[in-house]
Motif scaffolding. Structure first.
Motif, PDB file in Angstrom:
ATOM      1  N   ARG A  18       0.854  -1.188   0.000  1.00 41.74           N
ATOM      2  CA  ARG A  18       0.000   0.000   0.000  1.00 41.74           C
ATOM      3  C   ARG A  18       0.885   1.232   0.000  1.00 41.74           C
ATOM      4  NH1 ARG A  18      -3.921   0.672   4.299  1.00 41.74           N
ATOM      5  NH2 ARG A  18      -5.698   1.937   3.650  1.00 41.74           N
ATOM      6  N   LYS A  19       0.591   2.175  -0.888  1.00 35.99           N
ATOM      7  CA  LYS A  19       1.397   3.390  -0.905  1.00 35.99           C
ATOM      8  C   LYS A  19       0.998   4.269   0.281  1.00 35.99           C
ATOM      9  CE  LYS A  19       1.242   2.449  -5.600  1.00 35.99           C
ATOM     10  NZ  LYS A  19       0.234   2.339  -6.658  1.00 35.99           N
ATOM     11  N   LEU A  20       1.974   4.944   0.808  1.00 34.91           N
ATOM     12  CA  LEU A  20       1.738   5.751   2.001  1.00 34.91           C
ATOM     13  C   LEU A  20       0.704   6.835   1.736  1.00 34.91           C
ATOM     14  CD1 LEU A  20       5.271   6.188   3.598  1.00 34.91           C
ATOM     15  CD2 LEU A  20       3.338   4.850   4.412  1.00 34.91           C
ATOM     16  N   TYR A  21       0.843   7.547   0.623  1.00 29.68           N
ATOM     17  CA  TYR A  21      -0.083   8.667   0.399  1.00 29.68           C
ATOM     18  C   TYR A  21      -1.498   8.175   0.154  1.00 29.68           C
ATOM     19  CZ  TYR A  21      -0.161   7.953  -4.663  1.00 29.68           C
ATOM     20  OH  TYR A  21      -0.349   7.438  -5.910  1.00 29.68           O
ATOM     21  N   GLU A  22      -1.610   6.942  -0.389  1.00 36.70           N
ATOM     22  CA  GLU A  22      -2.953   6.377  -0.569  1.00 36.70           C
ATOM     23  C   GLU A  22      -3.581   6.052   0.780  1.00 36.70           C
ATOM     24  OE1 GLU A  22      -2.994   3.026  -3.105  1.00 36.70           O
ATOM     25  OE2 GLU A  22      -2.761   4.183  -4.951  1.00 36.70           O
ATOM     26  N   ALA A  23      -2.770   5.525   1.667  1.00 34.81           N
ATOM     27  CA  ALA A  23      -3.282   5.199   3.000  1.00 34.81           C
ATOM     28  C   ALA A  23      -3.740   6.471   3.703  1.00 34.81           C
ATOM     29  CB  ALA A  23      -2.204   4.487   3.804  1.00 34.81           C
ATOM     30  N   VAL A  24      -2.940   7.535   3.587  1.00 34.45           N
ATOM     31  CA  VAL A  24      -3.305   8.804   4.211  1.00 34.45           C
ATOM     32  C   VAL A  24      -4.569   9.358   3.559  1.00 34.45           C
ATOM     33  CG1 VAL A  24      -2.591  11.186   4.607  1.00 34.45           C
ATOM     34  CG2 VAL A  24      -0.937   9.324   4.868  1.00 34.45           C
ATOM     35  N   PHE A  25      -4.595   9.304   2.221  1.00 33.44           N
ATOM     36  CA  PHE A  25      -5.774   9.769   1.479  1.00 33.44           C
ATOM     37  C   PHE A  25      -7.030   9.074   2.005  1.00 33.44           C
ATOM     38  CE2 PHE A  25      -8.869   8.931  -1.818  1.00 33.44           C
ATOM     39  CZ  PHE A  25      -9.058  10.163  -2.413  1.00 33.44           C
ATOM     40  N   GLU A  26      -6.938   7.773   2.089  1.00 33.04           N
ATOM     41  CA  GLU A  26      -8.116   7.002   2.486  1.00 33.04           C
ATOM     42  C   GLU A  26      -8.528   7.281   3.925  1.00 33.04           C
ATOM     43  OE1 GLU A  26      -8.146   3.064   1.029  1.00 33.04           O
ATOM     44  OE2 GLU A  26      -9.467   2.332   2.631  1.00 33.04           O
ATOM     45  N   ALA A  27      -7.539   7.371   4.801  1.00 36.54           N
ATOM     46  CA  ALA A  27      -7.854   7.611   6.209  1.00 36.54           C
ATOM     47  C   ALA A  27      -8.612   8.925   6.372  1.00 36.54           C
ATOM     48  CB  ALA A  27      -6.564   7.627   7.026  1.00 36.54           C
ATOM     49  N   ILE A  28      -8.121   9.954   5.695  1.00 36.35           N
ATOM     50  CA  ILE A  28      -8.774  11.261   5.817  1.00 36.35           C
ATOM     51  C   ILE A  28     -10.114  11.263   5.094  1.00 36.35           C
ATOM     52  CG2 ILE A  28      -8.551  13.716   5.297  1.00 36.35           C
ATOM     53  CD1 ILE A  28      -5.545  13.434   5.646  1.00 36.35           C
ATOM     54  N   ALA A  29     -10.146  10.634   3.904  1.00 35.65           N
ATOM     55  CA  ALA A  29     -11.388  10.614   3.127  1.00 35.65           C
ATOM     56  C   ALA A  29     -12.512   9.952   3.911  1.00 35.65           C
ATOM     57  CB  ALA A  29     -11.159   9.884   1.804  1.00 35.65           C
ATOM     58  N   VAL A  30     -12.204   8.838   4.532  1.00 36.16           N
ATOM     59  CA  VAL A  30     -13.227   8.130   5.301  1.00 36.16           C
ATOM     60  C   VAL A  30     -13.765   9.019   6.415  1.00 36.16           C
ATOM     61  CG1 VAL A  30     -13.580   6.229   6.917  1.00 36.16           C
ATOM     62  CG2 VAL A  30     -12.406   5.813   4.760  1.00 36.16           C
ATOM     63  N   ASP A  31     -12.869   9.714   7.089  1.00 35.86           N
ATOM     64  CA  ASP A  31     -13.311  10.593   8.169  1.00 35.86           C
ATOM     65  C   ASP A  31     -14.216  11.711   7.657  1.00 35.86           C
ATOM     66  OD1 ASP A  31     -12.124   9.210  10.202  1.00 35.86           O
ATOM     67  OD2 ASP A  31     -10.286  10.395  10.230  1.00 35.86           O
ATOM     68  N   ILE A  32     -13.940  12.174   6.452  1.00 36.65           N
ATOM     69  CA  ILE A  32     -14.780  13.232   5.895  1.00 36.65           C
ATOM     70  C   ILE A  32     -16.127  12.656   5.474  1.00 36.65           C
ATOM     71  CG2 ILE A  32     -15.024  14.912   4.030  1.00 36.65           C
ATOM     72  CD1 ILE A  32     -11.987  15.221   4.070  1.00 36.65           C
ATOM     73  N   LEU A  33     -16.097  11.519   4.774  1.00 40.78           N
ATOM     74  CA  LEU A  33     -17.335  10.918   4.276  1.00 40.78           C
ATOM     75  C   LEU A  33     -18.266  10.547   5.422  1.00 40.78           C
ATOM     76  CD1 LEU A  33     -16.029   8.608   1.391  1.00 40.78           C
ATOM     77  CD2 LEU A  33     -17.199  10.806   1.218  1.00 40.78           C
ATOM     78  N   VAL A  59       4.453  13.158   1.430  1.00 34.37           N
ATOM     79  CA  VAL A  59       3.329  12.217   1.425  1.00 34.37           C
ATOM     80  C   VAL A  59       2.034  12.933   1.796  1.00 34.37           C
ATOM     81  CG1 VAL A  59       2.378  10.190   2.569  1.00 34.37           C
ATOM     82  CG2 VAL A  59       4.784  10.243   1.920  1.00 34.37           C
ATOM     83  N   ILE A  60       2.100  13.745   2.836  1.00 30.30           N
ATOM     84  CA  ILE A  60       0.909  14.486   3.261  1.00 30.30           C
ATOM     85  C   ILE A  60       0.412  15.392   2.146  1.00 30.30           C
ATOM     86  CG2 ILE A  60       0.057  16.226   4.875  1.00 30.30           C
ATOM     87  CD1 ILE A  60       0.455  13.536   6.143  1.00 30.30           C
ATOM     88  N   ARG A  61       1.354  16.076   1.507  1.00 28.82           N
ATOM     89  CA  ARG A  61       0.958  17.003   0.445  1.00 28.82           C
ATOM     90  C   ARG A  61       0.304  16.275  -0.724  1.00 28.82           C
ATOM     91  NH1 ARG A  61       1.445  21.605  -0.758  1.00 28.82           N
ATOM     92  NH2 ARG A  61       1.936  21.182  -2.918  1.00 28.82           N
ATOM     93  N   GLU A  62       0.848  15.118  -1.073  1.00 31.76           N
ATOM     94  CA  GLU A  62       0.271  14.362  -2.187  1.00 31.76           C
ATOM     95  C   GLU A  62      -1.148  13.913  -1.849  1.00 31.76           C
ATOM     96  OE1 GLU A  62       1.888  11.583  -5.704  1.00 31.76           O
ATOM     97  OE2 GLU A  62       3.115  12.011  -3.963  1.00 31.76           O
ATOM     98  N   ALA A  63      -1.319  13.427  -0.608  1.00 34.16           N
ATOM     99  CA  ALA A  63      -2.647  12.999  -0.176  1.00 34.16           C
ATOM    100  C   ALA A  63      -3.620  14.177  -0.200  1.00 34.16           C
ATOM    101  CB  ALA A  63      -2.571  12.398   1.220  1.00 34.16           C
ATOM    102  N   ILE A  64      -3.178  15.307   0.328  1.00 40.75           N
ATOM    103  CA  ILE A  64      -4.047  16.487   0.379  1.00 40.75           C
ATOM    104  C   ILE A  64      -4.396  16.961  -1.019  1.00 40.75           C
ATOM    105  CG2 ILE A  64      -4.047  18.950   0.950  1.00 40.75           C
ATOM    106  CD1 ILE A  64      -2.783  18.321   3.576  1.00 40.75           C
ATOM    107  N   GLN A  65      -3.428  16.874  -1.911  1.00 39.93           N
ATOM    108  CA  GLN A  65      -3.697  17.305  -3.285  1.00 39.93           C
ATOM    109  C   GLN A  65      -4.797  16.457  -3.921  1.00 39.93           C
ATOM    110  OE1 GLN A  65      -0.249  17.162  -5.861  1.00 39.93           O
ATOM    111  NE2 GLN A  65      -1.559  17.314  -7.673  1.00 39.93           N
TER     112      GLN A  65
END
Lengths: 246, 246
Positions: A18-33, A59-65
DNA sequence: CGATATTTGTACGTATGTATT
DNA sequence: TAATACATACGTACAAATATC
């Protein structure tokens, strides 16, 4: 907000990668959804997220983008990053829709998607009746022959069905419509899975007859008839999805 | 392929503040749109582009990522990066459309865009006639009053016109349709500018009457009539754009 | 088939610029 | 003005997929 993050190599035996930025993306996305991060509130700063997730700012920046590009976040230079409401979300983005399917928050867009699908298919049929070339018509005919063949399995029939609608869009000779189809295809697949429905076997004969009528309308250059038949066809298919719990 | 790249601080006196990756994006995009980089051919490797443009790989990668996201490039891990044909391009992306406008390569999608616009507006009017709330109708009425006011300038009238169509989409109560409208709005603006046309003054009365008829259809819950009137309205507007040199 | 070279992908750390508060 | 927070850019290292010999 999620406290920890599944590491890329959580199970050493398997190979999740699992790519790190994808994991971060998903973690934050789920919290928003799911509303854990409420609309209008501020996301922690980049550096805070770095320490929380234990990754670099890259990594954080990529996820946020990515989160911003699907409309979940509103990044304001110098001011902070804020959570968007559902009105800002890009409800045609396959990645977002997939996640909404997984988190059980896709319900509120299903009816909207059915509207779009209907609009889209009806337009394709209408335009095809105006612009289909002899080659287009031949390809559609060949497909119908295979659909009527009793030797084709049920699974094949479903695939042919999809292909028929694809050829129809091609026969509309509108490149943007073809692009929209690509987006909708993934989205509708997610939707179907969310409702775990398959085509009814009994509908096969009816479906083939409908397709034949659409093709006839195209061959005879009757856009109005193509439009009407496609509308009836789609609305028939919608009945198997609508009026379920959301 | 472009040899050099406009530096971010080409004119020390002014403040262009052009981002490096945007400059790279544009340089490559133009070459693809104009056919200098032919479909199917390979883009130089990252490192080659680094030396050619004199920037770091971070910049090149960001540019390539954007180019790939609008469908201009096909990046294959380990194999190389290749130029996509126009069939792969995301013709709804405002950034790409803007660039096509600037490079004079937008002609071949104008008719496609008009199809989409018509489909979209007709659907919005039809759905609005089914679903508009009393609030929606009041807002539309208020707008029409202002449009009929002789005191409103020509410029204001154009803005009100846009707003009317926006409220119509809102009255359709379909979130995806609203998202599509956002995409189309930018695109159509580019298109209008590319053809340097403005609303004809003489059309103002006709236009207002059309809008009134659409609103009446919505108020009376007659989707078929709303659909027909909107179709006529849009096709009237199309006449000022179609049949020009592409 | 296997080893190696090439090319893209991911991630880190750092430095500096720019907008907002 | 100063502090904060996001933006851009560089250089580096290693991983992963592919191509080639």
């Amino acid at each position: 907000m999620t406290q920890t993050l599944t590491p890329p190599d959580a199970t050493p035996g398997t190979r999740p990668k699992r790519k790190l930025y994808e994991a971060v993306f998903e973690a934050i996305a789920v919290d928003i959804l799911q509303g854990t991060l409420p609309t209008g509130s501020a996301l922690p700063t980049d550096s805070a997220l770095c320490t929380r997730f234990g990754v670099s700012r890259t990594v954080i920046r990529e996820a946020i983008q990515h989160l911003s590009s699907v409309g979940l976040l509103d990044v304001r230079h110098g001011a902070g990053t804020y959570i968007n409401g559902s009105r800002q979300w890009d409800l045609l983005d396959p990645q977002l829709l997939t996640m909404m399917g997984r988190t059980g928050t896709i319900g509120f867009v299903i009816d909207d998607l059915l509207d779009i699908r209907r609009m889209f298919e009806v337009e394709a049929a209408t335009l095809a009746a105006k612009r289909a070339t002899p080659d287009d018509i031949r390809a559609l005919e060949a497909l119908l022959v295979r659909m009527r063949d009793p030797a084709t399995t049920e699974q094949e029939h479903v695939a042919l069905n999809l292909e028929f609608h694809g050829l129809l869009v091609q026969a509309s000779h509108n490149r943007i419509l073809q692009g929209l189809r690509e987006q909708l295809r993934g989205v509708l697949t997610v939707m179907m899975n969310a409702r775990h429905r398959q085509a009814d076997a009994e509908m096969r004969t009816v479906s083939t007859a409908m397709h034949q009528m659409i093709l006839d309308s195209i061959r005879e250059r009757r856009p109005d008839r193509a439009q009407a038949v496609m509308l009836a066809h789609i609305q028939g298919a919608e009945r198997s999805l609508q009026h379920e719990p959301r």
